[in-house]
Design an enzyme around this catalytic site. Structure first.
Site, PDB file in Angstrom:
ATOM      1  CG  LEU A   1      43.789  58.839  26.554  1.00  0.00           C
ATOM      2  CD1 LEU A   1      44.677  59.241  26.832  1.00  0.00           C
ATOM      3  CD2 LEU A   1      43.408  57.304  25.791  1.00  0.00           C
TER       4      LEU A   1
ATOM      5  CD  GLU B   1      44.311  41.711  30.463  1.00  0.00           C
ATOM      6  OE1 GLU B   1      43.517  40.774  30.798  1.00  0.00           O
ATOM      7  OE2 GLU B   1      44.896  41.196  29.615  1.00  0.00           O
TER       8      GLU B   1
ATOM      9  CE1 TYR C   1      41.624  48.589  33.064  1.00  0.00           C
ATOM     10  CE2 TYR C   1      42.397  46.508  31.447  1.00  0.00           C
ATOM     11  CZ  TYR C   1      42.321  47.303  30.977  1.00  0.00           C
ATOM     12  OH  TYR C   1      42.581  48.728  30.414  1.00  0.00           O
TER      13      TYR C   1
ATOM     14  CG  ASP D   1      37.892  61.739  40.715  1.00  0.00           C
ATOM     15  OD1 ASP D   1      38.807  61.237  41.681  1.00  0.00           O
ATOM     16  OD2 ASP D   1      37.262  59.871  40.760  1.00  0.00           O
TER      17      ASP D   1
ATOM     18  CB  THR E   1      42.167  46.723  27.167  1.00  0.00           C
ATOM     19  OG1 THR E   1      42.760  45.735  27.104  1.00  0.00           O
ATOM     20  CG2 THR E   1      41.011  46.245  27.953  1.00  0.00           C
TER      21      THR E   1
ATOM     22  N   GLY F   1      42.682  61.162  32.118  1.00  0.00           N
ATOM     23  CA  GLY F   1      44.443  60.187  32.246  1.00  0.00           C
ATOM     24  C   GLY F   1      45.359  61.072  31.359  1.00  0.00           C
TER      25      GLY F   1
ATOM     26  CB  ALA G   1      40.913  52.937  33.310  1.00  0.00           C
TER      27      ALA G   1
ATOM     28  CB  THR H   1      48.254  62.805  35.002  1.00  0.00           C
ATOM     29  OG1 THR H   1      47.525  61.895  36.320  1.00  0.00           O
ATOM     30  CG2 THR H   1      48.742  63.759  35.347  1.00  0.00           C
ATOM     31  N   GLY H   2      48.727  59.433  33.065  1.00  0.00           N
ATOM     32  CA  GLY H   2      49.502  58.387  32.472  1.00  0.00           C
ATOM     33  C   GLY H   2      50.292  58.704  32.177  1.00  0.00           C
ATOM     34  CD  GLN H   3      52.766  53.776  28.394  1.00  0.00           C
ATOM     35  OE1 GLN H   3      54.409  52.610  29.402  1.00  0.00           O
ATOM     36  NE2 GLN H   3      51.854  53.088  28.681  1.00  0.00           N
TER      37      GLN H   3
HETATM   38  P1  NAP Z   1      47.883  54.571  33.489  1.00  0.00           P
HETATM   39  O1  NAP Z   1      49.638  54.580  33.417  1.00  0.00           O
HETATM   40  O2  NAP Z   1      47.557  53.653  34.273  1.00  0.00           O
HETATM   41  O3  NAP Z   1      47.295  55.470  33.311  1.00  0.00           O
HETATM   42  C1  NAP Z   1      46.061  55.443  34.001  1.00  0.00           C
HETATM   43  C2  NAP Z   1      45.512  57.177  33.834  1.00  0.00           C
HETATM   44  O4  NAP Z   1      44.025  57.315  34.509  1.00  0.00           O
HETATM   45  C3  NAP Z   1      45.896  58.365  35.091  1.00  0.00           C
HETATM   46  O5  NAP Z   1      46.036  59.275  34.550  1.00  0.00           O
HETATM   47  C4  NAP Z   1      45.211  58.460  36.224  1.00  0.00           C
HETATM   48  O6  NAP Z   1      45.443  58.943  37.275  1.00  0.00           O
HETATM   49  C5  NAP Z   1      44.159  58.535  35.431  1.00  0.00           C
HETATM   50  N1  NAP Z   1      42.712  57.931  36.591  1.00  0.00           N
HETATM   51  C6  NAP Z   1      42.886  57.115  37.162  1.00  0.00           C
HETATM   52  N2  NAP Z   1      41.701  56.962  38.353  1.00  0.00           N
HETATM   53  C7  NAP Z   1      41.449  57.866  37.915  1.00  0.00           C
HETATM   54  C8  NAP Z   1      39.761  58.659  38.241  1.00  0.00           C
HETATM   55  N3  NAP Z   1      38.963  57.908  38.824  1.00  0.00           N
HETATM   56  N4  NAP Z   1      39.504  60.239  37.752  1.00  0.00           N
HETATM   57  C9  NAP Z   1      40.413  60.483  37.165  1.00  0.00           C
HETATM   58  N5  NAP Z   1      41.633  60.115  36.453  1.00  0.00           N
HETATM   59  C10 NAP Z   1      42.196  58.602  36.911  1.00  0.00           C
HETATM   60  O7  NAP Z   1      47.093  53.375  32.085  1.00  0.00           O
HETATM   61  P2  NAP Z   1      47.757  53.886  30.761  1.00  0.00           P
HETATM   62  O8  NAP Z   1      48.863  52.387  29.679  1.00  0.00           O
HETATM   63  O9  NAP Z   1      48.272  55.240  30.002  1.00  0.00           O
HETATM   64  O10 NAP Z   1      46.634  53.379  29.794  1.00  0.00           O
HETATM   65  C11 NAP Z   1      45.400  54.679  29.109  1.00  0.00           C
HETATM   66  C12 NAP Z   1      44.284  53.810  29.269  1.00  0.00           C
HETATM   67  O11 NAP Z   1      44.376  52.603  27.966  1.00  0.00           O
HETATM   68  C13 NAP Z   1      43.868  53.093  30.413  1.00  0.00           C
HETATM   69  O12 NAP Z   1      41.995  53.453  30.241  1.00  0.00           O
HETATM   70  C14 NAP Z   1      43.903  51.528  30.027  1.00  0.00           C
HETATM   71  O13 NAP Z   1      43.073  51.045  30.947  1.00  0.00           O
HETATM   72  C15 NAP Z   1      43.517  51.470  28.897  1.00  0.00           C
HETATM   73  N6  NAP Z   1      44.802  51.058  27.841  1.00  0.00           N
HETATM   74  C16 NAP Z   1      46.105  50.675  28.325  1.00  0.00           C
HETATM   75  C17 NAP Z   1      46.712  49.635  28.104  1.00  0.00           C
HETATM   76  C18 NAP Z   1      48.378  49.601  28.209  1.00  0.00           C
HETATM   77  O14 NAP Z   1      49.140  48.327  27.746  1.00  0.00           O
HETATM   78  N7  NAP Z   1      49.298  50.260  28.476  1.00  0.00           N
HETATM   79  C19 NAP Z   1      46.600  49.014  27.105  1.00  0.00           C
HETATM   80  C20 NAP Z   1      44.994  49.257  26.711  1.00  0.00           C
HETATM   81  C21 NAP Z   1      44.307  49.689  27.255  1.00  0.00           C
HETATM   82  P3  NAP Z   1      46.965  58.773  38.099  1.00  0.00           P
HETATM   83  O15 NAP Z   1      47.696  59.465  37.551  1.00  0.00           O
HETATM   84  O16 NAP Z   1      46.453  59.891  39.181  1.00  0.00           O
HETATM   85  O17 NAP Z   1      46.832  57.741  39.019  1.00  0.00           O
HETATM   86  O1  F7E Z   2      51.320  42.138  33.016  1.00  0.00           O
HETATM   87  C1  F7E Z   2      51.499  38.622  34.359  1.00  0.00           C
HETATM   88  C2  F7E Z   2      51.198  38.813  34.492  1.00  0.00           C
HETATM   89  O2  F7E Z   2      49.861  44.016  35.054  1.00  0.00           O
HETATM   90  C3  F7E Z   2      51.534  41.341  32.577  1.00  0.00           C
HETATM   91  C4  F7E Z   2      47.396  46.642  31.330  1.00  0.00           C
HETATM   92  O3  F7E Z   2      47.880  48.185  30.795  1.00  0.00           O
HETATM   93  O4  F7E Z   2      47.800  45.640  29.908  1.00  0.00           O
HETATM   94  C5  F7E Z   2      48.154  45.560  30.814  1.00  0.00           C
HETATM   95  O5  F7E Z   2      47.404  44.797  31.718  1.00  0.00           O
HETATM   96  C6  F7E Z   2      51.201  39.002  32.803  1.00  0.00           C
HETATM   97  C7  F7E Z   2      49.868  38.909  32.921  1.00  0.00           C
HETATM   98  O6  F7E Z   2      49.671  43.730  31.964  1.00  0.00           O
HETATM   99  C8  F7E Z   2      53.490  39.627  37.723  1.00  0.00           C
HETATM  100  O7  F7E Z   2      49.754  37.445  35.826  1.00  0.00           O
HETATM  101  C9  F7E Z   2      53.585  38.236  35.950  1.00  0.00           C
HETATM  102  O8  F7E Z   2      50.150  37.964  32.855  1.00  0.00           O
HETATM  103  O9  F7E Z   2      52.172  44.030  33.055  1.00  0.00           O
HETATM  104  P1  F7E Z   2      51.096  43.720  33.384  1.00  0.00           P
HETATM  105  P2  F7E Z   2      48.327  43.188  31.618  1.00  0.00           P
HETATM  106  O10 F7E Z   2      47.461  42.578  32.659  1.00  0.00           O
HETATM  107  O11 F7E Z   2      48.504  42.358  30.940  1.00  0.00           O
HETATM  108  C10 F7E Z   2      46.196  45.672  28.957  1.00  0.00           C
HETATM  109  C11 F7E Z   2      46.396  45.473  28.162  1.00  0.00           C
HETATM  110  C12 F7E Z   2      45.758  46.586  29.827  1.00  0.00           C
HETATM  111  O12 F7E Z   2      44.503  46.869  28.607  1.00  0.00           O
HETATM  112  C13 F7E Z   2      46.130  47.064  31.038  1.00  0.00           C
HETATM  113  O13 F7E Z   2      45.389  48.254  31.273  1.00  0.00           O
HETATM  114  O14 F7E Z   2      52.488  39.787  32.929  1.00  0.00           O
HETATM  115  N1  F7E Z   2      52.685  38.729  35.275  1.00  0.00           N
HETATM  116  N2  F7E Z   2      54.416  38.575  37.036  1.00  0.00           N
HETATM  117  C14 F7E Z   2      52.797  39.942  36.283  1.00  0.00           C
HETATM  118  N3  F7E Z   2      51.973  41.451  35.659  1.00  0.00           N
HETATM  119  C15 F7E Z   2      52.448  42.286  37.150  1.00  0.00           C
HETATM  120  N4  F7E Z   2      51.916  43.548  37.004  1.00  0.00           N
HETATM  121  N5  F7E Z   2      53.844  41.709  37.893  1.00  0.00           N
HETATM  122  C16 F7E Z   2      54.073  40.812  38.557  1.00  0.00           C
HETATM  123  O15 F7E Z   2      55.026  40.464  38.878  1.00  0.00           O
END
Ligand code: NAP
Ligand code: F7E
Length: 348
Positions: free
Chosen positions: A86, A133, A155, A64, A131, A9, A88, A11-13
């Protein structure tokens, strides 16, 4: 000797922030990159551009999470000390549309990595991106490591599998495997379809006449939003402890999506007026033009209405605390959006 980390992951955030963080700590960093028809390394391109030295410390490998053989050959070749998992399918709404793919990547991907560690080298340390979630439908005032889980999306259910699998491989095989239970964290590099980035990007464009309307879903859901930069530091801290444990990482404060919109409007000096009497609330600007409209398109089949974390354990044991508050995060996200649209920058 330099430590070697493998980040899935990358390439992700979070992957991009973590890669920069580990390079600064002197690590050799290897990342998993999946093949895409367009370039998907924008978030990490600056690592090469800014620092010639990092070319000898930073490597990307095609693979992958759904392909165990690619993961195995990378891990056998690079022999990492630490793996940060990371990667997903991380979008909750998308997981309702692609539940099987989400399970394959987000749940079975973790199994593939842990099996490679178990079979090849049990000394490799493993971090699992858990997470908030997982808590889903639990309405406890604040959620901590002892709060029961109640996942509300494909998810979250895939992440629950990974959470318990990580614990199981720790208990069964003595692997250093830990779960970070991270609450929402954002940044200028956040994916464009997550709500904070979507709001900031749209409102900057609306302010400067480049977009007419922002469509949103449930504006009443509440989240505990931190900055990704703070949260990747917590990941590393967990991996440096003597014994593997699970930690909640959060700010401890929550606000609704609607209040987040209001905060962004406040910084951008956009006057908005909410009309909440309709089934689908909307907001107008000072000229009575509708600039925000809620729509059923963005509602989820099952919503998580409220999340707020209690990260006392991390603050005590890891000595971690966030450096960003929400306003500082919002300011940084807005500045970045303005920077992206250079013409807009001049108007500021
Ligand atoms: P993100 O920006 O969506 O990055 C996800 C990464 O996973 C990207 O590099 C993506 O590649 C890669 N990926 C997805 N499917 C893949 C596959 N089949 N094989 C290889 N790589 C794959 O997510 P993030 O916000 O950085 O979050 C990082 C991790 O923390 C994730 O597991 C997420 O579920 C978890 N998380 C995030 C949050 C949050 O608020 N940000 C909170 C709790 C947990 P591409 O760039 O090619 O798409
Ligand atoms: O939604 C509401 C939506 O998609 C936040 C991921 O990083 O954090 C993330 O998941 C809230 C939700 O994040 C829109 O219904 C309203 O209640 O930004 P979100 P998320 O679903 O909380 C957790 C911790 C992770 O682990 C996940 O990977 O905002 N909402 N209007 C919306 N959400 C989106 N996306 N778009 C809307 O237009």
């Amino acid at each position: 000797m330099k430590k070697c980390a493998f980040i899935t992951g990358i390439t992700g955030q979070d992957g991009s922030y973590l890669a920069k963080f580990l390079l600064k700590k002197g690590y050799k960093v290897h990342g998993l990159k999946r093949r895409a028809s367009l370039i998907n390394t924008q978030r990490i391109d600056d690592i090469y551009e800014d620092n010639f030295q990092s070319r000898k410390k930073f490597f990307l490998h095609h693979g992958d999470m759904t392909d165990a053989s690619s993961l195995q050959s990378i891990i056998e070749k690079i022999k990492p000390d630490e793996i940060y998992n990371l990667a997903a399918q991380s979008h909750v709404a998308v997981s309702f549309e692609q539940p099987e793919y989400t399970a394959n990547t987000t749940a079975l991907g973790t199994l593939r990595l842990l099996e490679i560690i178990r079979q090849t080298n049990r000394k490799i340390k493993f971090y699992q991106a858990g997470t908030s979630e997982l808590y889903g439908g639990i309405y406890k005032k604040k959620q901590n490591e002892k709060t029961p889980f109640h996942p509300r999306s494909p998810y979250a259910i895939a992440k629950l599998y990974s959470h318990w699998l990580t614990k199981n491989y720790r208990d069964a095989y003595g692997i250093f495997a830990c779960n970070g239970i991270l609450f929402n964290h954002e940044s200028p590099l956040r994916g464009e379809t997550f709500v904070t980035k979507k709001i900031v990007s749209a409102l900057v464009k609306i302010k400067y006449g480049m977009q007419k309307k922002l469509y949103l879903g449930n504006i009443y859901s509440r989240r505990d939003w931190g900055h990704a930069k703070d949260y990747v530091e917590a990941m590393w801290l967990m991996m440096q402890k003597k014994k593997p444990e699970d930690f909640v990482i959060s700010t401890g404060k929550q606000i609704s999506v609607k209040k987040f919109v209001n905060l962004v409007c406040d910084v951008l000096k956009i006057d908005i007026y909410w009309n909440e009497k309709n089934k689908f609330p909307y907001a107008t600007d000072s000229k009575n033009k509708v600039i925000i409209q809620t729509s059923s398109k963005y509602f989820r089949p099952t919503e998580v209405n409220t999340l707020v974390g209690d990260s006392k354990k991390a603050r005590k044991i890891l000595k971690w605390k966030p450096k960003y508050d929400l306003r500082k995060l919002v300011n940084e996200m807005i500045d970045y959006e303005i920077y992206l649209h250079k013409n807009v920058k001049k108007k500021f």
